[in-house]
Design an enzyme around this catalytic site. Structure first.
Site, PDB file in Angstrom:
ATOM      1  N   CYS A  33     -29.134  54.692 -21.440  1.00  0.00           N
ATOM      2  CA  CYS A  33     -28.992  53.581 -22.386  1.00  0.00           C
ATOM      3  C   CYS A  33     -30.225  53.520 -23.292  1.00  0.00           C
ATOM      4  O   CYS A  33     -31.222  54.196 -23.052  1.00  0.00           O
ATOM      5  CB  CYS A  33     -28.819  52.270 -21.639  1.00  0.00           C
TER       6      CYS A  33
ATOM      7  N   HIS B  58     -30.069  47.486 -24.935  1.00  0.00           N
ATOM      8  CA  HIS B  58     -30.426  46.312 -24.145  1.00  0.00           C
ATOM      9  C   HIS B  58     -31.929  46.052 -24.182  1.00  0.00           C
ATOM     10  O   HIS B  58     -32.742  46.916 -24.506  1.00  0.00           O
ATOM     11  CB  HIS B  58     -29.934  46.454 -22.702  1.00  0.00           C
TER      12      HIS B  58
END
Length: 494
Positions: A404, A385
């Protein structure tokens, strides 16, 4: 001949912190469909048939001698043990054949057993049965050729194997002495610590003059080369981080190489043509088309305690203007204690009531996911992301996420992944961002993604490069390899 990847096309990516190759884990086998017979059809099940013993090939005396030599040398050369062989090999036909089959599985698909894997080591090697190929090699009297074909067919693995031999020799010769702690060393410094530094650098860099006690321009260049080999900021000054990397023992470097060789063995023989590789340890993302890296960028990966797992999946969609559904643990530890004022100012919305209430951060410039999210299926709930926090990309230490992977150039990555969709380009993506609406855009073709943990690799000239082991996985994995090799040797000997 074995099909080796082209190392020259990938070394630049390796030096940037990615790997020459990395591969997908095999898809998990789905559980068999269970059917129940109607009551009238039910019968008493038969006891399971006893397993039929496998007929092991018969070796000639010459083949037994050849096999003993290959096994004695092979396990050491492929990093299946750190120490020399402690237990004699079997001398009977069946024992020697069983040892060869065990070795073949270990070199081809990894030494670890299923129970040895940590939860975050999400890559698993495909099952491998060496018996048919071994029997054929015995029959055709080509045992040496068969042994040579067992290891992963990648230049990256070959480079590590050569590096392993080199660092074993360094360790056997006594390794290197540590450089004592003290003030930073830079041009103009002198004294016994500079002498120690020269001697230390000369072990890995043969161009360094090992004698002398002055820090000159040539020594600064040698320090910079070392810093690049270790993935450090090449300032030419020996400060705390450089000193720590130099003082890692030769034995620890051997274990680090062993661990990375094992990770190669978990990977299948073929990579997806179009793929994204993330080197977790170096926090670098590289996009490949075949053997060619076509895009590379910095990443931010999980900090120790919030490790980014090793895994393989496929990106199926890009989410533009994604909201962030905050994991419960993060909300409880980091966000609820900051109070309603902070939550409101930063776009958080409380969803639900009571013990099931949760937080969602609305899409927009404040969202922790930025403007782009790249979704792929995995049991760890991680993804790639964007992020509004750009400062960390300027750092050499980029392990700071909750697991992440934050990407430095998300718009460029989104445009590349959607380049075969005529509806999407840089302009339409920017227009979608500006609109502010959350949109999920399905990729025309899924793109494989590999999250990998590479801390040792060889450059084109054979020079070993190392990265820090932020999760302390290397020594643990090397010890598991050593222990499992001992267990297997004891089992075969019984």
């Amino acid at each position: 001949m074995r099909n080796r990847v082209l190392p020259s096309a990938l070394i630049a990516a390796l030096l940037a912190g990615t790997t020459a190759h990395a591969q997908q884990a095999p898809a998990p086998t789905p559980p068999p469909e269970v059917r129940f017979a109607p009551p009238a059809m039910q019968t008493t099940p038969l006891p399971p048939a006893a397993p039929q013993p496998i007929a092991l090939p018969r070796l000639s005396p010459e083949q037994m001698q050849q096999l003993s030599t290959l096994l004695a040398e092979g396990g050491y050369a492929h990093g299946l043990r750190h120490e020399a062989l402690a237990r004699p090999l079997p001398t009977d036909n069946d024992g020697l054949v069983r040892a060869a089959l065990d070795y073949a599985r270990a070199v081809h698909s990894g030494r670890l057993a299923e129970e040895d894997f940590k939860e975050d080591w999400g890559l698993r090697p495909a099952a491998y049965n060496p018996v048919p190929d071994f029997a054929a090699a015995v029959q055709s009297n080509r045992l040496g050729r068969w042994f040579a074909m067992l290891a992963p067919g990648y230049a990256g693995y070959d480079g590590l194997q050569k590096g392993l031999a080199n660092y074993r020799a360094i360790e056997k010769a006594g390794g290197w002495s540590q450089v004592a702690a003290g003030p930073d060393l830079t041009v103009g410094a002198s004294g016994p610590r500079v002498r120690a530094l020269r001697k230390r650098l000369a072990v890995e860099d043969k161009t360094v003059v090992a004698t002398g006690d002055r820090f000159d321009i040539e020594l600064k260049a040698a320090v910079q080369r070392a810093q690049r080999r270790y993935g450090l900021n090449p300032t030419g000054t020996v400060s705390t981080g450089t000193l720590a990397a130099l003082n890692v023992s030769a034995g620890a470097r051997v274990k680090q190489i062993m661990a990375n060789m094992e990770r190669w063995r978990w990977l299948p023989a073929e990579l997806a043509q179009k793929r994204i590789q993330v080197n977790i340890a170096a926090a670098v993302l590289t996009v490949f088309d075949g053997d060619q890296p076509i895009m590379s960028m910095k990443g931010v990966t999980g900090r120790p305690g919030d490790e980014t797992p090793m895994l393989q999946s496929a990106i199926h969609s890009v989410v533009v203007n994604p909201p962030w559904n905050v994991p419960t643990g993060i909300a409880q530890r980091e966000l609820w204690p900051k109070g309603p004022g902070y939550l409101a100012r930063n776009g958080f919305k409380v969803i639900g009531t009571g013990p099931t209430k949760r937080l969602q951060q609305q899409a927009g410039p404040l969202s922790a996911l930025g403007r782009f999210k790249f979704d792929f299926d995995n049991k760890y709930a991680v993804y790639l992301h964007d992020t509004p926090a750009q400062a960390k990309f300027a750092s050499f230490d980029r392990l700071a996420s909750h697991g992440c992977v934050r990407v430095e150039k998300p718009a460029d990555l989104a445009e590349l992944l959607l380049r075969d969709d005529p509806e999407w380009n840089a302009a339409t993506l920017q227009a979608a961002v500006d609109e502010g609406k959350t949109q999920r855009v399905k990729l025309p073709e899924q793109v494989s993604v590999y999250l990998l943990y590479w801390t040792a690799f060889a450059s084109a000239n054979g020079t070993m490069n190392f990265r820090a082991d932020p999760y302390s996985w290397d020594a643990e994995l090397a010890d598991k390899i050593e222990k499992r090799s001992t267990i297997q040797a004891e089992t075969i000997a019984e």
